[in-house]
Design a protein around this motif. Sequence first.
Motif, PDB file in Angstrom:
ATOM      1  N   TRP A  65       0.825  -1.208   0.000  1.00  0.00           N
ATOM      2  CA  TRP A  65       0.000   0.000   0.000  1.00  0.00           C
ATOM      3  C   TRP A  65       0.856   1.254   0.000  1.00  0.00           C
ATOM      4  O   TRP A  65       0.466   2.275  -0.573  1.00  0.00           O
ATOM      5  N   ALA A  66       2.051   1.173   0.606  1.00  0.00           N
ATOM      6  CA  ALA A  66       2.974   2.305   0.531  1.00  0.00           C
ATOM      7  C   ALA A  66       3.466   2.500  -0.897  1.00  0.00           C
ATOM      8  O   ALA A  66       3.541   3.627  -1.399  1.00  0.00           O
ATOM      9  N   SER A  67       3.794   1.404  -1.582  1.00  0.00           N
ATOM     10  CA  SER A  67       4.260   1.494  -2.965  1.00  0.00           C
ATOM     11  C   SER A  67       3.149   1.984  -3.875  1.00  0.00           C
ATOM     12  O   SER A  67       3.397   2.760  -4.814  1.00  0.00           O
ATOM     13  N   LYS A  68       1.926   1.544  -3.615  1.00  0.00           N
ATOM     14  CA  LYS A  68       0.799   2.010  -4.429  1.00  0.00           C
ATOM     15  C   LYS A  68       0.616   3.515  -4.267  1.00  0.00           C
ATOM     16  O   LYS A  68       0.360   4.242  -5.235  1.00  0.00           O
ATOM     17  N   GLN A  69       0.770   4.013  -3.044  1.00  0.00           N
ATOM     18  CA  GLN A  69       0.647   5.448  -2.803  1.00  0.00           C
ATOM     19  C   GLN A  69       1.788   6.214  -3.475  1.00  0.00           C
ATOM     20  O   GLN A  69       1.580   7.264  -4.081  1.00  0.00           O
ATOM     21  N   VAL A  70       3.007   5.675  -3.379  1.00  0.00           N
ATOM     22  CA  VAL A  70       4.158   6.309  -4.023  1.00  0.00           C
ATOM     23  C   VAL A  70       3.932   6.414  -5.526  1.00  0.00           C
ATOM     24  O   VAL A  70       4.361   7.375  -6.175  1.00  0.00           O
ATOM     25  N   GLY A  71       3.220   5.432  -6.084  1.00  0.00           N
ATOM     26  CA  GLY A  71       2.931   5.466  -7.512  1.00  0.00           C
ATOM     27  C   GLY A  71       2.191   6.723  -7.922  1.00  0.00           C
ATOM     28  O   GLY A  71       2.401   7.248  -9.024  1.00  0.00           O
ATOM     29  N   GLN A  72       1.334   7.232  -7.053  1.00  0.00           N
ATOM     30  CA  GLN A  72       0.623   8.469  -7.375  1.00  0.00           C
ATOM     31  C   GLN A  72       1.590   9.644  -7.490  1.00  0.00           C
ATOM     32  O   GLN A  72       1.429  10.516  -8.345  1.00  0.00           O
ATOM     33  N   THR A  73       2.596   9.671  -6.615  1.00  0.00           N
ATOM     34  CA  THR A  73       3.593  10.735  -6.695  1.00  0.00           C
ATOM     35  C   THR A  73       4.443  10.571  -7.954  1.00  0.00           C
ATOM     36  O   THR A  73       4.759  11.552  -8.636  1.00  0.00           O
ATOM     37  N   ILE A  74       4.811   9.324  -8.280  1.00  0.00           N
ATOM     38  CA  ILE A  74       5.606   9.076  -9.482  1.00  0.00           C
ATOM     39  C   ILE A  74       4.848   9.536 -10.718  1.00  0.00           C
ATOM     40  O   ILE A  74       5.414  10.156 -11.626  1.00  0.00           O
ATOM     41  N   ARG A  75       3.544   9.239 -10.741  1.00  0.00           N
ATOM     42  CA  ARG A  75       2.720   9.636 -11.892  1.00  0.00           C
ATOM     43  C   ARG A  75       2.233  11.070 -11.782  1.00  0.00           C
ATOM     44  O   ARG A  75       1.557  11.567 -12.685  1.00  0.00           O
ATOM     45  N   GLN A  76       2.559  11.733 -10.672  1.00  0.00           N
ATOM     46  CA  GLN A  76       2.146  13.116 -10.384  1.00  0.00           C
ATOM     47  C   GLN A  76       0.624  13.260 -10.363  1.00  0.00           C
ATOM     48  O   GLN A  76       0.089  14.330 -10.642  1.00  0.00           O
ATOM     49  N   GLU A  77      -0.063  12.179 -10.025  1.00  0.00           N
ATOM     50  CA  GLU A  77      -1.520  12.225  -9.940  1.00  0.00           C
ATOM     51  C   GLU A  77      -1.934  13.155  -8.806  1.00  0.00           C
ATOM     52  O   GLU A  77      -1.424  13.060  -7.695  1.00  0.00           O
ATOM     53  N   ASP A  78      -2.853  14.022  -9.093  1.00  0.00           N
ATOM     54  CA  ASP A  78      -3.445  14.937  -8.109  1.00  0.00           C
ATOM     55  C   ASP A  78      -2.491  16.036  -7.658  1.00  0.00           C
ATOM     56  O   ASP A  78      -2.927  17.011  -7.060  1.00  0.00           O
ATOM     57  N   LEU A  79      -1.184  15.896  -7.908  1.00  0.00           N
ATOM     58  CA  LEU A  79      -0.264  16.927  -7.441  1.00  0.00           C
ATOM     59  C   LEU A  79      -0.571  18.273  -8.089  1.00  0.00           C
ATOM     60  O   LEU A  79      -0.582  19.313  -7.412  1.00  0.00           O
ATOM     61  N   VAL A  80      -0.833  18.246  -9.394  1.00  0.00           N
ATOM     62  CA  VAL A  80      -1.160  19.488 -10.102  1.00  0.00           C
ATOM     63  C   VAL A  80      -2.438  20.084  -9.541  1.00  0.00           C
ATOM     64  O   VAL A  80      -2.524  21.296  -9.275  1.00  0.00           O
ATOM     65  N   ARG A  81      -3.450  19.233  -9.352  1.00  0.00           N
ATOM     66  CA  ARG A  81      -4.730  19.713  -8.836  1.00  0.00           C
ATOM     67  C   ARG A  81      -4.583  20.276  -7.426  1.00  0.00           C
ATOM     68  O   ARG A  81      -5.136  21.324  -7.094  1.00  0.00           O
ATOM     69  N   VAL A  82      -3.813  19.573  -6.580  1.00  0.00           N
ATOM     70  CA  VAL A  82      -3.628  20.039  -5.204  1.00  0.00           C
ATOM     71  C   VAL A  82      -2.892  21.377  -5.190  1.00  0.00           C
ATOM     72  O   VAL A  82      -3.273  22.298  -4.454  1.00  0.00           O
ATOM     73  N   LEU A  83      -1.828  21.500  -5.997  1.00  0.00           N
ATOM     74  CA  LEU A  83      -1.083  22.756  -6.018  1.00  0.00           C
ATOM     75  C   LEU A  83      -1.953  23.899  -6.538  1.00  0.00           C
ATOM     76  O   LEU A  83      -1.934  25.009  -5.980  1.00  0.00           O
ATOM     77  N   ASP A  84      -2.735  23.652  -7.572  1.00  0.00           N
ATOM     78  CA  ASP A  84      -3.621  24.700  -8.090  1.00  0.00           C
ATOM     79  C   ASP A  84      -4.632  25.128  -7.025  1.00  0.00           C
ATOM     80  O   ASP A  84      -4.918  26.323  -6.867  1.00  0.00           O
TER      81      ASP A  84
END
Length: 401
Positions: A65-84
């Motif tokens: 589950w930690a690796s699955k979560q890290v995958g979101q950071t690797i794919r930059q999922e939601d990071l753009v939305r969160v920063l905006d």
Amino acid sequence: MTQTSGHLHGLGGGVPPTVADVDRIAADGDPVVRNLRITHCYHELSRALAGTTGGWANWCTFAVWASKQVGQTIRQEDLVRVLDRLLRSSPEAAAAVDLVAGGLRRAVPKHAVEGVERLVRQAVVTTARLDAAGAAAARGNLKVFEEIAREFARFLAEFADAPAYDEERITRFVDGLRPGEPPEGQRYLRQAFTHYHRARFTADAKERAELLLLANVEVGLHEQTRLQPEIAAALEAPVIDPRDLERRLFDLLLPGNRVVKWLRLALLTVLGRRTPVRVAAERLADHARALARRAVTRHLMTLALPGGELLDLAEDLRATFPPLLAELVDPDLLALLRTVDPTPDSLLDTAARDWADLPDRMHYIADMFRCHAQRADLLDPPFTPEQVAALTAGRLPTGQL
């Protein structure tokens, strides 16, 4: 453990991933696909070991589950939305965006500045180096997997046919690991696999539960010590250069006018002038850098568990210790917890305030391992059979990952 052909997914059944499997996954050059394959491999290792220890969670169980979560950071999922969203909700950042927008309205033709605030936020996001945070996360994901998963695969292969605890055999196994302290030494891994081996063959349920918790925390301490550079790099990655931000703004506002933009920037450089746009961009860059780091930190400090549950690692754990781990007696476990858990037998102050701080992380992780040690749904597969088939074929799966 019954040996059959192919990788089956029943708890404790089938052949777990081999060392060669781990090496092949680690050699995958696509960080996105590699992360997904790593996550699935952890799942297979987790279930193989859990099948010999009564279904209790092991370190690989949490690594899924930690690796699955890290995958979101690797794919930059939601990071753009969160920063905006942070750029819009922060009063300081919103004021800085307005200041930049005002400067741009005076610097470029009126027809180019329609919706300029949105363009300013877009320029911030594209210059925030979120890709560098993803790259650091990918390095850490690989670094841990190619070392620790490899040893779990070696352990499962070595002891698949072991009928009982064998002191001589486990000693030979751990002699293949480096002595000394982490990050280079593997003392904690040597101890952990000895404890996993003992846990497989003890008839006492409480002793098994404590041995598994001890092993999990030992692997976790080694892992987190090894990951320290990559975690720090991910958190420090967002850097916004005001000059890059200014160039990006002109790119967005004057598309196609490359000569004009180049002449404008060259002239400003030669004259050494700080235009109102540059001054405003410098102020915005300071605010945006802090917000970008907050967005990355939020990604790294959220753990999605089965059933849609989200653990916010910045909050105290809201759980209870399972009965067999409510009161601990194993002296080695108690000694280790005294070094990583400043609030013994309590979940108060487990919230991690600074994820770049190793003791802060380990306090949360040790108690998380203890609280969720017997949680059966953690052994559920992280991906659908169709997604696993795509991964096996070397393709990026569709659907929610």
